[in-house]
Scaffold this motif. Structure first.
Motif, PDB file in Angstrom:
ATOM      1  N   PRO A  58       0.842  -1.195   0.000  1.00 14.44           N
ATOM      2  CA  PRO A  58       0.000   0.000   0.000  1.00 14.44           C
ATOM      3  C   PRO A  58       0.880   1.250   0.000  1.00 14.44           C
ATOM      4  CG  PRO A  58      -0.615  -1.503   1.779  1.00 14.44           C
ATOM      5  CD  PRO A  58       0.688  -1.979   1.236  1.00 14.44           C
ATOM      6  N   GLY A  59       0.350   2.349  -0.466  1.00 11.58           N
ATOM      7  CA  GLY A  59       1.121   3.586  -0.503  1.00 11.58           C
ATOM      8  C   GLY A  59       1.172   4.273   0.857  1.00 11.58           C
ATOM      9  N   GLY A  60       1.656   5.518   0.840  1.00 16.66           N
ATOM     10  CA  GLY A  60       1.709   6.305   2.064  1.00 16.66           C
ATOM     11  C   GLY A  60       2.780   5.825   3.021  1.00 16.66           C
ATOM     12  N   SER A  61       2.483   5.911   4.291  1.00 18.25           N
ATOM     13  CA  SER A  61       3.476   5.611   5.324  1.00 18.25           C
ATOM     14  C   SER A  61       3.419   4.167   5.818  1.00 18.25           C
ATOM     15  CB  SER A  61       3.283   6.557   6.514  1.00 18.25           C
ATOM     16  OG  SER A  61       1.982   6.392   7.069  1.00 18.25           O
ATOM     17  N   LYS A  94       9.998  -2.383  -2.272  1.00 14.08           N
ATOM     18  CA  LYS A  94      10.983  -1.640  -1.491  1.00 14.08           C
ATOM     19  C   LYS A  94      10.260  -0.799  -0.436  1.00 14.08           C
ATOM     20  CE  LYS A  94      10.996   2.337  -4.636  1.00 14.08           C
ATOM     21  NZ  LYS A  94      10.428   3.290  -3.651  1.00 14.08           N
ATOM     22  N   PHE A  95      11.045  -0.202   0.437  1.00 17.64           N
ATOM     23  CA  PHE A  95      10.507   0.783   1.366  1.00 17.64           C
ATOM     24  C   PHE A  95      10.284   2.097   0.627  1.00 17.64           C
ATOM     25  CE2 PHE A  95      12.049  -2.297   4.311  1.00 17.64           C
ATOM     26  CZ  PHE A  95      11.405  -2.081   5.525  1.00 17.64           C
ATOM     27  N   GLN A  96       9.445   2.937   1.187  1.00 24.26           N
ATOM     28  CA  GLN A  96       9.128   4.222   0.569  1.00 24.26           C
ATOM     29  C   GLN A  96      10.358   5.124   0.522  1.00 24.26           C
ATOM     30  OE1 GLN A  96       6.171   6.446   2.680  1.00 24.26           O
ATOM     31  NE2 GLN A  96       6.156   8.143   1.253  1.00 24.26           N
ATOM     32  N   GLY A  97      10.454   5.924  -0.533  1.00 30.75           N
ATOM     33  CA  GLY A  97      11.524   6.899  -0.650  1.00 30.75           C
ATOM     34  C   GLY A  97      11.559   7.510  -2.031  1.00 30.75           C
ATOM     35  N   LYS A  98      11.893   8.782  -2.109  1.00 26.72           N
ATOM     36  CA  LYS A  98      12.035   9.464  -3.395  1.00 26.72           C
ATOM     37  C   LYS A  98      13.468   9.955  -3.534  1.00 26.72           C
ATOM     38  CE  LYS A  98       7.237  11.026  -3.895  1.00 26.72           C
ATOM     39  NZ  LYS A  98       6.349  12.193  -4.136  1.00 26.72           N
ATOM     40  N   TRP A  99      13.952   9.945  -4.771  1.00 27.74           N
ATOM     41  CA  TRP A  99      15.328  10.367  -4.992  1.00 27.74           C
ATOM     42  C   TRP A  99      15.354  11.696  -5.739  1.00 27.74           C
ATOM     43  CZ3 TRP A  99      12.662   6.404  -7.057  1.00 27.74           C
ATOM     44  CH2 TRP A  99      12.484   6.361  -8.432  1.00 27.74           C
ATOM     45  N   GLY A 100      16.267  12.562  -5.294  1.00 35.09           N
ATOM     46  CA  GLY A 100      16.428  13.862  -5.928  1.00 35.09           C
ATOM     47  C   GLY A 100      17.623  13.829  -6.861  1.00 35.09           C
ATOM     48  N   LEU A 106      18.057  11.204  -1.017  1.00 35.30           N
ATOM     49  CA  LEU A 106      16.745  10.596  -0.859  1.00 35.30           C
ATOM     50  C   LEU A 106      15.892  11.456   0.070  1.00 35.30           C
ATOM     51  CD1 LEU A 106      17.701   6.840  -0.401  1.00 35.30           C
ATOM     52  CD2 LEU A 106      16.507   7.826  -2.343  1.00 35.30           C
ATOM     53  N   SER A 107      14.600  11.482  -0.199  1.00 40.84           N
ATOM     54  CA  SER A 107      13.670  12.207   0.661  1.00 40.84           C
ATOM     55  C   SER A 107      12.416  11.369   0.843  1.00 40.84           C
ATOM     56  CB  SER A 107      13.308  13.567   0.049  1.00 40.84           C
ATOM     57  OG  SER A 107      12.623  13.393  -1.177  1.00 40.84           O
ATOM     58  N   GLU A 108      11.602  11.774   1.808  1.00 37.44           N
ATOM     59  CA  GLU A 108      10.332  11.092   2.087  1.00 37.44           C
ATOM     60  C   GLU A 108      10.526   9.589   2.290  1.00 37.44           C
ATOM     61  OE1 GLU A 108       7.052  12.253  -0.458  1.00 37.44           O
ATOM     62  OE2 GLU A 108       8.097  14.095  -1.024  1.00 37.44           O
TER      63      GLU A 108
END
Length: 268
Positions: A58-61, A94-100, A106-108
């Motif tokens: 599922p999305g989110g946290s 994978k675990f949640q995370g965004k890459w800049g 990585l963020s979030e």
């Protein structure tokens, strides 16, 4: 023989038989959320290797190690198996995370919680993958969409997000690195370079890079040229690649490029 796979989002409508047949592809990756009985019948009637892509957690946290996430994964997987695909593609394993891309950070990212605190995320995702693949009948192949970075980049992204290609590459039949080179700020030659990088890990999974057909995300103006798409396909199909997947076929039609991109793919 190199595999040639169309990713089908079903963003805005059904596909005609001609739209699916024109590039002479042999397989599709169809988004689970876009499928219905008629679309599945069309894919099978046209003789494609029928792949289904689904978001694993599922999305989110929500923590991937939580009972909620594991229940979600099992329910989705059981539903997909009843549709009798040839391949099941695991997305966001994978675990949640965004890459800049600019700052290369990585963020979030998912913070430690009561389910994952003190645990090795790499080993935990591997365990989840092993348990999930055991549920899949042997006649159905499995693959996963891979983050397109080398180990240690972005402050050790693989440990933070829990995606270890060296281990997962022995669990799945296919690994499909998301080599959207413009989106991740790489030159087009990075596509073949990364395929070689994965191959040098001595994994058993066949490597099928997935490449972009337009600039992403959607809010960006699309400046991707047909010449560069042709270069992408050339790079993606260099040895030791097992083929190429394109994201997405909807976007090609949306941009009025069906015939021209089909001609590029027919050369494979």
């Amino acid at each position: 023989m190199l595999k040639k796979i169309l990713f089908l989002e079903y963003k805005f409508r059904d596909f005609s038989d001609d739209e699916l047949k024109r590039p002479h592809a042999d397989g599709v990756m169809a988004s689970l959320g876009g499928l219905n009985k008629d679309r599945i019948k069309q894919i099978k009637d046209l003789g494609f290797a029928f792949g289904i892509s689904f978001v694993v957690f599922p999305g989110g946290s929500v923590c991937p190690l939580s009972p909620q996430a594991l229940s979600f994964l099992n329910r989705k997987l059981k539903k997909i198996i009843t549709l009798k695909p040839n391949v099941i593609w695991f997305d966001y394993l994978k675990f949640q995370g965004k890459w800049g891309v600019v700052r290369r950070d990585l963020s979030e990212t998912h913070r430690s919680c009561k389910f994952c605190e003190g645990k090795d995320r790499l080993l935990e995702i591997v365990k989840i993958a092993k348990d999930a693949v055991k549920l899949v009948p042997r006649k159905i192949k499995t693959g996963y969409f891979a983050m397109p970075y080398e180990e240690g980049e972005y402050g050790g992204w693989e440990k933070i997000l829990g995606q270890d290609h060296k281990r997962l590459g022995f669990i799945f039949d296919y690994i499909s690195p998301m080599l959207y080179h413009r989106m991740i700020g790489k030159r087009v030659s990075y596509i073949s370079e990364y395929v070689k990088y994965l191959n040098d890990l001595d994994i058993s999974a066949e490597i099928i890079p997935i490449i972009q057909l337009k600039d992403m995300p959607d809010e960006l103006p699309d400046k991707l040229t047909l010449k560069e798409i042709e270069q992408e396909v050339d790079e993606a199909t260099k040895s030791p690649s097992a083929g190429v997947a394109v994201f997405s076929w909807d976007q090609t039609i949306e941009k009025g490029r069906l015939d021209r991109v089909s001609r590029i793919l027919r050369k494979i």
